[in-house]
Design an enzyme around this catalytic site. Sequence first.
Site, short mmCIF file in Angstrom:
data_model
loop_
_atom_site.label_atom_id
_atom_site.label_comp_id
_atom_site.label_asym_id
_atom_site.label_seq_id
_atom_site.Cartn_x
_atom_site.Cartn_y
_atom_site.Cartn_z
N ASN A 27 0.88 -1.17 0.00
CA ASN A 27 0.00 0.00 0.00
C ASN A 27 0.92 1.22 0.00
OD1 ASN A 27 -1.46 2.31 0.87
ND2 ASN A 27 -3.03 1.03 1.79
N GLU A 50 -3.93 1.88 -2.86
CA GLU A 50 -3.99 3.33 -2.61
C GLU A 50 -3.05 4.10 -3.54
OE1 GLU A 50 -5.43 5.27 1.09
OE2 GLU A 50 -4.20 3.70 2.02
N ASP A 94 -3.89 -4.87 1.08
CA ASP A 94 -4.18 -4.24 2.37
C ASP A 94 -5.59 -4.69 2.76
OD1 ASP A 94 -4.78 -2.68 4.53
OD2 ASP A 94 -4.50 -0.76 3.51
N ASN A 116 -6.82 -4.39 5.85
CA ASN A 116 -7.35 -3.57 6.94
C ASN A 116 -7.94 -4.42 8.07
OD1 ASN A 116 -6.91 -0.70 6.75
ND2 ASN A 116 -8.07 -0.76 4.83
N ASP A 157 -1.53 -6.07 6.21
CA ASP A 157 -1.25 -6.34 4.80
C ASP A 157 -0.86 -7.81 4.67
OD1 ASP A 157 -0.93 -3.38 3.50
OD2 ASP A 157 -0.21 -3.45 5.58
N ASP A 206 2.72 4.76 5.06
CA ASP A 206 2.56 4.25 6.42
C ASP A 206 2.53 2.73 6.45
OD1 ASP A 206 0.16 4.46 5.05
OD2 ASP A 206 -1.00 5.19 6.73
N HIS A 207 2.61 2.10 5.27
CA HIS A 207 2.64 0.63 5.17
C HIS A 207 4.01 0.17 4.70
CE1 HIS A 207 -1.85 -0.15 5.23
NE2 HIS A 207 -1.82 1.16 4.98
#
Length: 255
Positions: free
Chosen positions: A7, A34, A145, A147, A216, A245-246
Amino acid sequence: MKIGTWNVNSLKVRLPHLIDWLAKHSPDAVCLQETKCEDKAFPAAQIEAAGYRWVHSGQKTYNGVALLTKVDCDRVGRGIPEFTDAASRVIAADVQGTRVVSVYVPNGQSVGSDKYEYKLRWLAALTAWLRTELAAHPRLAVLGDYNIAPENRDVHDPHAWEGQVLFSEPERAALRGLFDLGFADAYRLFPQPDKSFTWWDYRMNAFRRNIGLRIDHILLSPALAQSCTSCTIDVEPRRLERPSDHAPVLCEVAA
């Protein structure tokens, strides 16, 4: 065959990181989430210069999924069939005899919200579709991802997160529904370090303090799971300036 997922949280911002990462690891296929760009804004020239073909399902500002491959891919599909969704969250293709799917599961915002209920409906539709895909494609990999953190060990503080979005029981039950189809969590096929995560909030120095979640995942069909030889989280891109941030996840399976 080396496959990965990342991501990137804006392909425009993270493109230099991605190009360097592709050069370093040379994966055969990479699923991105994303991307946050429309198809016409996809950085085709840079990706192709790095040695990769690409297919993309994008939209402005939000969501967006892509599949980068070293060789041409076939039978490209976008979205979940029979599930109407304006968000660009799924793209799939055949890559070297393996069906590869990139997914960006809805975040859910907060337990009980409309977005949370949408997430659960979306996961139910994904599960129903993947049941048919699994029957049609013995070599099937679903990366992205999700989530969702599957277990207590996938959360830095499971007591604090209990009942919260990303770690609520209905979400985890939905993910277990995919495992019940026969998918394996590639990362858990091997011994792994404690406190292994793929996402850390930008706030509170979360990465430096390793306050993270493992959300992930690479899910492999039984045939691919049997031939999987490794699966790792690459935290190095998270150390860079202006990172996603991943962190990416990589696995290797026999061709």
